[in-house]
Write a protein that holds these residues in place. Structure first.
Motif, short mmCIF file in Angstrom:
data_model
loop_
_atom_site.label_atom_id
_atom_site.label_comp_id
_atom_site.label_asym_id
_atom_site.label_seq_id
_atom_site.Cartn_x
_atom_site.Cartn_y
_atom_site.Cartn_z
N PRO A 1 0.46 -1.40 0.22
CA PRO A 1 0.80 0.01 0.30
C PRO A 1 0.59 1.61 0.09
CG PRO A 1 -0.25 -1.78 2.06
CD PRO A 1 0.47 -2.00 1.28
N ILE A 2 0.37 2.03 -0.87
CA ILE A 2 1.05 3.39 -0.74
C ILE A 2 0.58 4.16 0.92
CG2 ILE A 2 1.44 5.77 -1.78
CD1 ILE A 2 0.19 4.28 -4.65
N ALA A 3 1.91 4.84 1.33
CA ALA A 3 1.77 5.32 2.70
C ALA A 3 1.44 7.00 2.03
CB ALA A 3 3.26 5.54 2.99
N PRO A 4 0.28 7.73 2.99
CA PRO A 4 0.07 9.08 2.16
C PRO A 4 0.70 10.09 3.18
CG PRO A 4 -0.75 7.89 4.69
CD PRO A 4 -0.58 7.10 3.42
N THR A 5 0.96 10.44 1.52
CA THR A 5 2.02 11.89 2.12
C THR A 5 1.66 12.76 2.66
OG1 THR A 5 1.08 12.63 0.52
CG2 THR A 5 3.20 11.26 -0.54
N ILE A 6 1.90 13.00 3.56
CA ILE A 6 1.90 14.56 5.13
C ILE A 6 2.72 15.33 4.58
CG2 ILE A 6 2.72 14.74 7.23
CD1 ILE A 6 2.51 11.74 7.89
N PRO A 7 1.58 16.97 4.42
CA PRO A 7 1.97 17.51 3.71
C PRO A 7 2.85 18.41 4.82
CG PRO A 7 -0.54 18.28 4.30
CD PRO A 7 0.43 16.44 3.97
N ALA A 8 3.86 19.66 4.19
CA ALA A 8 4.86 19.86 4.50
C ALA A 8 3.82 20.84 5.32
CB ALA A 8 5.66 20.45 4.72
N VAL A 9 4.71 20.99 7.16
CA VAL A 9 3.82 22.04 7.68
C VAL A 9 4.86 23.52 7.26
CG1 VAL A 9 3.93 23.19 10.19
CG2 VAL A 9 4.24 20.31 9.91
N VAL A 10 3.78 24.25 6.79
CA VAL A 10 3.41 26.14 6.53
C VAL A 10 3.50 27.10 8.03
CG1 VAL A 10 2.69 28.00 4.90
CG2 VAL A 10 2.66 25.56 4.48
N GLN A 11 5.17 27.49 8.22
CA GLN A 11 5.71 27.76 9.30
C GLN A 11 4.79 29.24 8.52
OE1 GLN A 11 6.42 27.52 12.31
NE2 GLN A 11 6.70 25.22 11.87
N PRO A 12 4.21 30.72 9.80
CA PRO A 12 3.45 31.72 9.03
C PRO A 12 4.82 32.71 8.88
CG PRO A 12 2.54 30.67 11.54
CD PRO A 12 3.40 29.49 11.24
N GLU A 13 4.93 33.56 8.43
CA GLU A 13 5.37 34.56 8.27
C GLU A 13 5.92 35.12 9.84
OE1 GLU A 13 5.15 37.50 5.43
OE2 GLU A 13 4.90 35.57 4.08
N PRO A 14 6.81 35.63 10.97
CA PRO A 14 6.95 36.29 12.04
C PRO A 14 6.34 37.79 11.40
CG PRO A 14 9.03 35.92 11.25
CD PRO A 14 8.24 35.42 9.63
N ARG A 15 5.59 38.06 13.33
CA ARG A 15 4.97 39.80 12.46
C ARG A 15 5.28 40.28 14.25
NH1 ARG A 15 -1.41 38.01 12.97
NH2 ARG A 15 -1.31 39.94 13.98
N ASN A 16 5.47 41.32 13.72
CA ASN A 16 6.15 42.37 14.63
C ASN A 16 4.50 42.98 15.50
OD1 ASN A 16 6.94 43.74 16.52
ND2 ASN A 16 8.74 44.61 14.69
N ASP A 17 3.64 42.73 16.51
CA ASP A 17 2.63 42.91 16.07
C ASP A 17 2.90 44.00 17.53
OD1 ASP A 17 0.94 41.76 14.79
OD2 ASP A 17 0.49 40.02 16.74
N ASN A 18 4.17 44.28 17.80
CA ASN A 18 3.75 44.89 19.20
C ASN A 18 4.98 46.59 18.80
OD1 ASN A 18 4.52 43.31 21.11
ND2 ASN A 18 6.74 42.98 20.94
N VAL A 19 5.08 46.42 17.07
CA VAL A 19 4.08 48.41 16.95
C VAL A 19 3.08 48.88 16.72
CG1 VAL A 19 5.76 49.72 14.92
CG2 VAL A 19 6.78 47.32 15.55
N ASP A 20 2.62 47.87 15.79
CA ASP A 20 1.10 48.33 16.22
C ASP A 20 0.59 48.41 17.15
OD1 ASP A 20 1.61 48.49 13.08
OD2 ASP A 20 0.92 47.09 12.71
N ALA A 21 0.64 47.42 18.30
CA ALA A 21 -0.05 47.37 19.14
C ALA A 21 0.34 48.62 20.52
CB ALA A 21 0.19 46.18 20.42
N SER A 22 1.46 49.17 20.14
CA SER A 22 1.96 49.91 20.97
C SER A 22 1.58 51.92 20.69
CB SER A 22 3.67 50.04 20.97
OG SER A 22 4.27 50.56 19.72
#
Length: 89
Positions: A14-35
């Motif tokens: 049987p063909i093993a199911p392929t697991i999609p690669a985990v997509v890492q979100p782009e880092p956000r700099n919320d501190n600039v907007d939050a302040s």
């Protein structure tokens, strides 16, 4: 003596199911907007409060809860809860 071993045809694996690669979100700099924003809480009487999000740079009210229209209704002496829409004909 006789050969009692059954012959087995090859079985595809049987063909093993392929697991999609985990997509890492782009880092956000919320501190600039939050302040840039400030939360204020004002007492409105009768255990009620008004929450405002203010822009520190311009002083503008970005969001207010409850909205100004609701506050006007609450301060109107003729207003009765649940009587916003007149359903009598």
């Amino acid at each position: 003596m006789t050969n009692n071993v059954a012959s087995v045809t090859s079985v595809p694996q049987p063909i093993a199911p392929t697991i999609p690669a985990v997509v890492q979100p782009e880092p956000r700099n919320d501190n600039v907007d939050a302040s840039r924003y400030r939360l204020t809480i004002e007492a409105a009487g009768n255990n009620r409060f008004i929450y405002k999000v203010l822009d520190r740079v311009t002083g503008e009210v970005i969001r207010q809860l409850p909205r100004e229209e609701v506050e006007k209704l609450a301060s109107d002496p003729t207003y009765r809860g649940g009587k916003i829409v007149d359903t009598t004909v």
